[in-house]
Design an enzyme around this catalytic site. Structure first.
Site, mmCIF file in Angstrom:
data_model
loop_
_atom_site.group_PDB
_atom_site.id
_atom_site.type_symbol
_atom_site.label_atom_id
_atom_site.label_comp_id
_atom_site.label_asym_id
_atom_site.label_seq_id
_atom_site.Cartn_x
_atom_site.Cartn_y
_atom_site.Cartn_z
ATOM 1 C CG PHE B 121 -2.359 0.081 0.966
ATOM 2 C CD1 PHE B 121 -2.975 -0.843 0.146
ATOM 3 C CD2 PHE B 121 -3.140 1.088 1.523
ATOM 4 C CE1 PHE B 121 -4.342 -0.785 -0.105
ATOM 5 C CE2 PHE B 121 -4.511 1.158 1.274
ATOM 6 C CZ PHE B 121 -5.110 0.216 0.459
ATOM 7 C CD GLN B 234 -5.651 10.302 3.293
ATOM 8 O OE1 GLN B 234 -6.384 9.402 3.685
ATOM 9 N NE2 GLN B 234 -4.334 10.228 3.387
ATOM 10 C CG HIS B 236 -8.518 7.882 -1.549
ATOM 11 N ND1 HIS B 236 -8.295 7.403 -2.817
ATOM 12 C CD2 HIS B 236 -8.159 6.881 -0.709
ATOM 13 C CE1 HIS B 236 -7.827 6.162 -2.733
ATOM 14 N NE2 HIS B 236 -7.747 5.816 -1.460
ATOM 15 C CG LEU B 250 -12.046 4.982 -1.696
ATOM 16 C CD1 LEU B 250 -11.523 6.392 -1.565
ATOM 17 C CD2 LEU B 250 -11.645 4.141 -0.521
ATOM 18 C CD GLU B 253 -3.040 3.749 -1.185
ATOM 19 O OE1 GLU B 253 -3.744 4.632 -0.672
ATOM 20 O OE2 GLU B 253 -1.897 3.487 -0.805
ATOM 21 N NE ARG B 309 -4.757 6.576 0.795
ATOM 22 C CZ ARG B 309 -5.575 5.912 1.591
ATOM 23 N NH1 ARG B 309 -6.260 6.556 2.515
ATOM 24 N NH2 ARG B 309 -5.723 4.625 1.461
ATOM 25 C CG HIS B 380 -10.612 8.747 2.052
ATOM 26 N ND1 HIS B 380 -11.680 7.908 1.850
ATOM 27 C CD2 HIS B 380 -9.611 7.965 2.511
ATOM 28 C CE1 HIS B 380 -11.326 6.673 2.164
ATOM 29 N NE2 HIS B 380 -10.082 6.683 2.580
ATOM 30 N NE ARG B 415 -6.445 7.443 6.867
ATOM 31 C CZ ARG B 415 -6.887 6.378 6.181
ATOM 32 N NH1 ARG B 415 -6.482 5.177 6.488
ATOM 33 N NH2 ARG B 415 -7.745 6.527 5.191
HETATM 34 C C1 LIG Z 1 -14.623 3.867 1.383
HETATM 35 C C2 LIG Z 1 -13.591 3.881 2.462
HETATM 36 C C3 LIG Z 1 -12.533 2.968 2.433
HETATM 37 C C4 LIG Z 1 -11.570 2.961 3.434
HETATM 38 N N1 LIG Z 1 -10.566 2.030 3.381
HETATM 39 C C5 LIG Z 1 -9.660 1.967 4.403
HETATM 40 C C6 LIG Z 1 -8.653 0.953 4.432
HETATM 41 O O1 LIG Z 1 -8.570 0.114 3.557
HETATM 42 N N2 LIG Z 1 -7.793 0.934 5.446
HETATM 43 C C7 LIG Z 1 -7.860 1.838 6.464
HETATM 44 O O2 LIG Z 1 -7.053 1.749 7.377
HETATM 45 N N3 LIG Z 1 -8.804 2.802 6.466
HETATM 46 C C8 LIG Z 1 -9.698 2.887 5.460
HETATM 47 N N4 LIG Z 1 -10.672 3.875 5.472
HETATM 48 C C9 LIG Z 1 -10.769 4.757 6.613
HETATM 49 C C10 LIG Z 1 -11.434 4.047 7.753
HETATM 50 O O3 LIG Z 1 -12.413 3.177 7.264
HETATM 51 C C11 LIG Z 1 -12.135 5.007 8.695
HETATM 52 O O4 LIG Z 1 -11.288 6.046 9.013
HETATM 53 C C12 LIG Z 1 -12.483 4.265 9.956
HETATM 54 O O5 LIG Z 1 -13.302 3.167 9.663
HETATM 55 C C13 LIG Z 1 -13.179 5.144 10.983
HETATM 56 O O6 LIG Z 1 -13.530 4.323 12.078
HETATM 57 P P1 LIG Z 1 -14.105 4.914 13.405
HETATM 58 O O7 LIG Z 1 -14.302 3.756 14.322
HETATM 59 O O8 LIG Z 1 -13.251 6.025 13.862
HETATM 60 O O9 LIG Z 1 -15.473 5.532 12.977
HETATM 61 P P2 LIG Z 1 -16.730 4.908 12.172
HETATM 62 O O10 LIG Z 1 -16.520 3.524 11.759
HETATM 63 O O11 LIG Z 1 -17.119 5.875 11.147
HETATM 64 O O12 LIG Z 1 -17.841 4.919 13.271
HETATM 65 C C14 LIG Z 1 -18.389 6.103 13.744
HETATM 66 C C15 LIG Z 1 -19.533 5.736 14.631
HETATM 67 O O13 LIG Z 1 -19.956 6.873 15.365
HETATM 68 C C16 LIG Z 1 -21.350 6.975 15.324
HETATM 69 N N5 LIG Z 1 -21.719 8.361 15.556
HETATM 70 C C17 LIG Z 1 -21.300 9.459 14.895
HETATM 71 N N6 LIG Z 1 -21.853 10.557 15.419
HETATM 72 C C18 LIG Z 1 -22.633 10.151 16.449
HETATM 73 C C19 LIG Z 1 -23.484 10.820 17.379
HETATM 74 N N7 LIG Z 1 -23.639 12.141 17.353
HETATM 75 N N8 LIG Z 1 -24.151 10.085 18.285
HETATM 76 C C20 LIG Z 1 -24.021 8.727 18.318
HETATM 77 N N9 LIG Z 1 -23.228 8.057 17.464
HETATM 78 C C21 LIG Z 1 -22.542 8.753 16.540
HETATM 79 C C22 LIG Z 1 -21.715 6.437 13.986
HETATM 80 O O14 LIG Z 1 -23.055 6.050 13.952
HETATM 81 C C23 LIG Z 1 -20.762 5.256 13.889
HETATM 82 O O15 LIG Z 1 -21.297 4.150 14.557
HETATM 83 C C24 LIG Z 1 -11.639 3.893 4.471
HETATM 84 C C25 LIG Z 1 -12.691 4.814 4.498
HETATM 85 C C26 LIG Z 1 -13.660 4.819 3.505
HETATM 86 C C27 LIG Z 1 -14.754 5.818 3.552
#
Ligand SMILES: Cc1cc2nc3c(=O)[nH]c(=O)nc-3n(C[C@H](O)[C@H](O)[C@H](O)COP(=O)(O)OP(=O)(O)OC[C@H]3O[C@@H](n4cnc5c(N)ncnc54)[C@H](O)[C@@H]3O)c2cc1C
Ligand code: SF4
Ligand code: SF4
Ligand code: FES
Lengths: 248, 603
Positions: B121, B234, B236, B250, B253, B309, B380, B415
């Site tokens: 990656f 970021q 992407h 998306l 990558e 990126r 992203h 990142r």
């Molecule tokens: C399409 C895509 C592909 C990606 N691919 C990769 C990858 O291959 N490798 C990698 O390392 N990263 C990748 N990323 C980045 C990574 O997926 C995210 O940064 C990561 O999943 C975020 O996780 P999190 O647990 O911080 O938040 P999230 O998984 O977004 O969870 C947030 C949670 O908070 C809750 N929430 C938000 N606001 C409130 C509120 N006010 N009250 C109650 N609940 C709330 C939501 O409902 C959700 O449950 C990708 C991102 C995208 C969009």
């Protein structure tokens, strides 16, 4: 810009409700979910709909489009006859909360009742070795995005409302993923028969047909589980399966 | 007050993505009661969408890899603005966290000798991403979700928190509502972990879902916590550009990791034209070598498509600006060409990139095994967020923790792909443990009824403003302005204009009215989200104006070079006594001698 009409189910809570027609502009590449969002922004701010990824990955936007169980974000408008109104309804096997949003909480309850993963001891270095070939089969089941469209079409749930007795195809897939996991040591056979009601499934394969992830639910998950159950308990359906399998 | 349910947990986790679920499991394992709330159904958080993989130096594919290399890669990628302690812990603990997932039932793709397979990656020196085809996030969230429900974590789905409640300095509760009936919920807790993810909905072209309205950043900020590095958003390099309805979705990558190449309309691999000096030594200078790298040749250097990126995104922008783009304002990403190199290329692509194959086939009528995709940058990820202690993940507000995308520090100015999923596991686990410890050491606090009443009144206000602006229209305007004025390429005058625009939008959003009733009303929800979007948009803009240099994801046309002065500081934002946003430049944390040495050795 051409316009099309969408006939969307609107309801305040359980039971009563009505179809309302909304007309909105259509642009190239649009999917049903885009149309719903456009209508929501333009003329029905409180139209309730679930979605997250808009790319068929999260399984939130399940509904019935012209009577077919679909992910709205993956249903292109150019695959639908737009001369007639596009009918959009919530999944019918579940109680409606509002508009296109249904109460799918029974699914989360089923999950809790299926015995959790219980791995065998790791090797001396604290890790496990598994061959890709052994993993492939279970990876198919783990593709499930929990859209519950298979639950929606299964007649045991949809027509006979046996949500309490039968976990439904999604959770048979889940049980199969656990049972066939190369590391798992738990035994769920008795539960499958008594608690999860696998006997209710009469292998109509409707679930397999609607799965957006293309999981071969019936052949690869349910039938092997039924065989395990049949090996331990007598199951009249088993005879049938054996017949079917032999014929092919 | 009518319709108020009061619930108590020792630890409350807000957000059920990877970070929140991992934190909840850990808190629960540490012997405290724990509840988790999320805006969508369980298992639908952003984490489910992650594609490429989880970065962890397990050295299964290349035994030269170890935590030091991962640490150095992360710091280089972040242009040395990272919190070095977090980068160190992350690199050290990620492998163990991945193995932990396997012990809970996750099934990663395997190497020939049966271990967890790792892929290449951008910015990672060795193949490092544990993955499952291109649906790694699904595997991760499902594993955590299933582990969580069997470990006594109470889940409140489709609930949103809109304010935090304090007792003196300390956070002691959270106020929100459940969407189904629109009833208010009051949570009291001894410690709270925010794990709400990012801010992508502040922009119009984004890979992020409706959930990403910066709630956690805004909740923390309103409660007195500091935000850091908010200028680093970021973009992407590869999002879909056509048809319009899928713009921003998306394209992983992983496509480039598997040998996909970028070409302009002249058919040229333009990424060879501009390789930054600090990556020259580690980047291939010919196509042949780049191809060998993607096929696992350890002697070969990476192709320039796998540079960081920020750099790839800007190169794409340049090609398009100079008229060498495709018909829809993107450039071409081609994986189908590998049929010249390997037999069975079509099957190989479908096996390695199944969801990309489907995404293009179904949404764009394009078969990626036989033709190129058109792609362009999409919003992203936000590197910035709540400023936390690197070891404990606690913010400057006692009892308030943050983990995952909502927290700042690990990624610095940019990142690396794959470093988010590992971030969620490592720091979710730490936040969960430290929050549980905090809860055990401190009794409950007192919730002030007046604060609850005020929060409820604020939430209901939009219902009284019939005839006001529509919530969606205000949101669209904000997204458009942020995209145009504080996007990939930034300028002083445009960003100053953005601040003006934000001021008027704030006024408009205070007048937004909603129709319908409280039951599952997305219009109401959107109206409530506006407050959060305004805060994070202002934070991004203020920080971006202050940083008069270009570094990582922050690129300024008027200051195109790095500055030594700004290389020594993080930008920190805090709510002032009169509600105004205050900015200060905070010197970087000290770099320990051993870490400094690692960086020097691997430069
Ligand atoms: C399409 C895509 C592909 C990606 N691919 C990769 C990858 O291959 N490798 C990698 O390392 N990263 C990748 N990323 C980045 C990574 O997926 C995210 O940064 C990561 O999943 C975020 O996780 P999190 O647990 O911080 O938040 P999230 O998984 O977004 O969870 C947030 C949670 O908070 C809750 N929430 C938000 N606001 C409130 C509120 N006010 N009250 C109650 N609940 C709330 C939501 O409902 C959700 O449950 C990708 C991102 C995208 C969009
Ligand atoms: S095959 Fe079984 S589970 Fe599937 S729809 Fe038919 S009865 Fe239901
Ligand atoms: S098995 Fe298929 S149809 Fe059923 S919930 Fe999973 S993805 Fe949906
Ligand atoms: S929105 Fe995620 S599957 Fe449709």
């Amino acid at each position: 810009m051409p316009k099309a009409t969408f006939r969307i189910w609107r309801s305040e809570g359980q039971g009563s409700g009505e179809f309302k027609d909304y007309s909105t502009e259509i642009t190239e590449g649009m999917v049903v979910l885009d149309a719903v969002h456009q209508i929501q922004a333009e003329s029905a701010n409180d139209l309730a709909v679930r979605w997250n990824c808009k790319a068929g990955k999260c399984g939130s936007c399940s509904a019935e489009v012209n009577g077919m169980p679909k992910l709205m974000c993956m249903t292109r408008l150019n695959t639908l006859p737009l001369e007639n109104p596009v009918l959009i309804e919530p999944m019918q096997a579940f109680p409606t909360i509002r508009d296109l949003v249904t109460d799918v909480s029974s699914n989360f309850e089923h999950k809790k009742r299926i015995k959790a993963f219980k791995p065998k001891k790791p090797e001396a270095d604290g890790t496990w070795r598994m061959a890709q070939a052994d993993v492939d089969r279970v990876q198919e089941f783990r593709k499930c995005i929990e859209c519950f469209l298979c639950q929606d079409v299964c007649h045991v749930l949809r027509d006979h409302h046996l949500h309490d007795e039968f976990v439904g195809p999604r959770f048979l897939v889940h049980a199969a993923a656990l049972e066939m996991h190369p590391l798992d040591t738990e035994d769920r056979t008795a539960d499958l028969k008594k608690l999860h009601g696998i006997g209710y499934c009469n292998v109509t394969k409707c679930c397999t047909k609607v799965c957006p992830e293309g999981i071969t639910i019936t052949d690869n998950a349910i039938i092997p589980l039924k065989e395990r159950v049949a090996d331990e308990f007598y199951d009249p359906i088993k005879k049938l399966i054996q017949l079917v399998v032999r014929k092919r | 007050m009518p319709q108020l349910e009061h619930i108590h947990y020792d630890v409350l986790v807000i957000g059920a993505g990877g970070a929140g679920l991992r934190a909840a499991i850990e808190a629960s394992a540490n012997g405290v009661t724990c509840g988790i709330v999320c805006k969508s159904l369980l298992g639908k958080a952003h984490t489910v969408m992650a594609e490429g993989g989880i970065a962890a130096a397990m050295a299964n594919v290349d035994d030269r890899d170890n935590w030091k290399v991962h640490f150095a890669d992360t710091m280089r990628g972040g242009q040395y603005l990272n919190n070095p302690r977090m980068a160190e812990l992350h690199a050290q603990e990620a492998p163990e966290c991945v193995r932990e997932l396997e012990g809970w039932g996750a099934l990663f793709d395997r190497t020939a000798d049966g271990r967890i397979l790792q892929r290449n990656f951008g910015g990672h020196k060795y193949p490092r991403l544990a993955h499952v085809g291109d649906r790694t996030g699904l595997e991760m969230i499902r594993t955590l979700q299933d582990a969580g429900i069997h470990r006594g974590v109470a889940v409140h789905m489709e609930c949103a928190i809109f304010s935090l409640l304090k007792d003196g300095d300390r956070v002691v509760g959270a106020f929100g509502y459940e969407r189904e009936k629109g009833r208010f919920l009051l949570f009291s807790a001894k410690a709270i972990v925010i794990a709400t993810g990012g801010i992508g909905r502040a922009y119009s072209i984004t890979s992020n879902s409706w959930e990403y309205t910066g709630d956690g950043q805004a909740l923390a900020y309103d409660a007195g916590a500091e935000l850091m590095d908010m200028e680093f958003v970021q973009f992407h390099p590869t999002g879909m550009v056509w048809p319009p309805s899928v713009r921003g979705i998306l394209v992983t990558e992983g496509v480039r990791g598997e040998g996909g190449v970028l070409r302009n309309s002249l058919g040229k691999r333009f990424m060879f034209d501009d390789i930054p000096a600090n990556y020259k030594a580690s980047t291939a200078d010919n196509e042949e070598e780049g191809w060998r790298y993607t096929q696992g040749d350890k002697e070969a250097r990476r192709p320039p498509e796998l540079l960081t990126r920020d750099h790839v995104a800007r190169c794409i922008m340049r090609e398009v600006r100079d008229g060498r783009g495709g018909p829809h304002g993107g450039v071409y990403l081609d994986i189908s060409w590998i049929k010249e190199r390997i037999a069975n290329a079509q099957e190989h692509i479908k096996k390695k990139l199944p969801s990309m194959y489907h995404q293009f086939k179904q949404l764009a009528d394009i078969d990626i095994t036989s033709e190129p995709m058109e792609v362009g940058p999409t919003t992203h990820y936000v590197m910035g967020g709540v400023r936390v202690n690197g070891d404990t993940q606690m913010s400057n507000v006692p009892g308030l923790f943050a983990a995952g995308e909502v927290a700042a520090g690990l990624h610095g100015a940019n990142r690396l792909g794959g470093n988010s999923l590992s971030d969620l596991l490592v720091f979710g686990r730490r936040a969960g443990r430290c929050a549980a410890e905090f809860a055990k050491e401190h009794g409950g606090g007192k919730i002030n009824q007046a604060d609850v009443d005020a929060a409820a009144a604020r939430a209901l206000a939009p219902f009284d403003r019939v005839g006001g602006a529509g919530p969606y229209q205000v949101q669209y305007q904000l997204q458009k302005d942020m995209q145009d004025l504080v996007g990939i390429v930034r300028r002083q005058d445009e960003m100053e204009r953005a601040l003006e625009v934000l001021k008027t939008l704030k006024e408009r959003s205070a007048k937004v009215g909603v129709v319908g009733n409280r039951e599952y009303n997305p219009g109401w929800h959107t109206a409530l989200d506006l407050h959060n979007l305004m805060i994070v948009s202002e934070a991004v803009t203020l920080a971006a104006i202050d940083r008069k240099e270009s570094r990582g994801a922050h690129f300024r046309e008027d200051y195109p070079d790095k500055s030594a002065e700004f290389g020594k500081v993080n930008t920190v934002l805090k709510k002032g006594p009169n509600g105004e946003m205050q900015l200060r430049r905070e010197p970087l944390p000290e770099l320990k001698a051993d870490l400094k040495q690692i960086i020097e050795e691997m430069k």
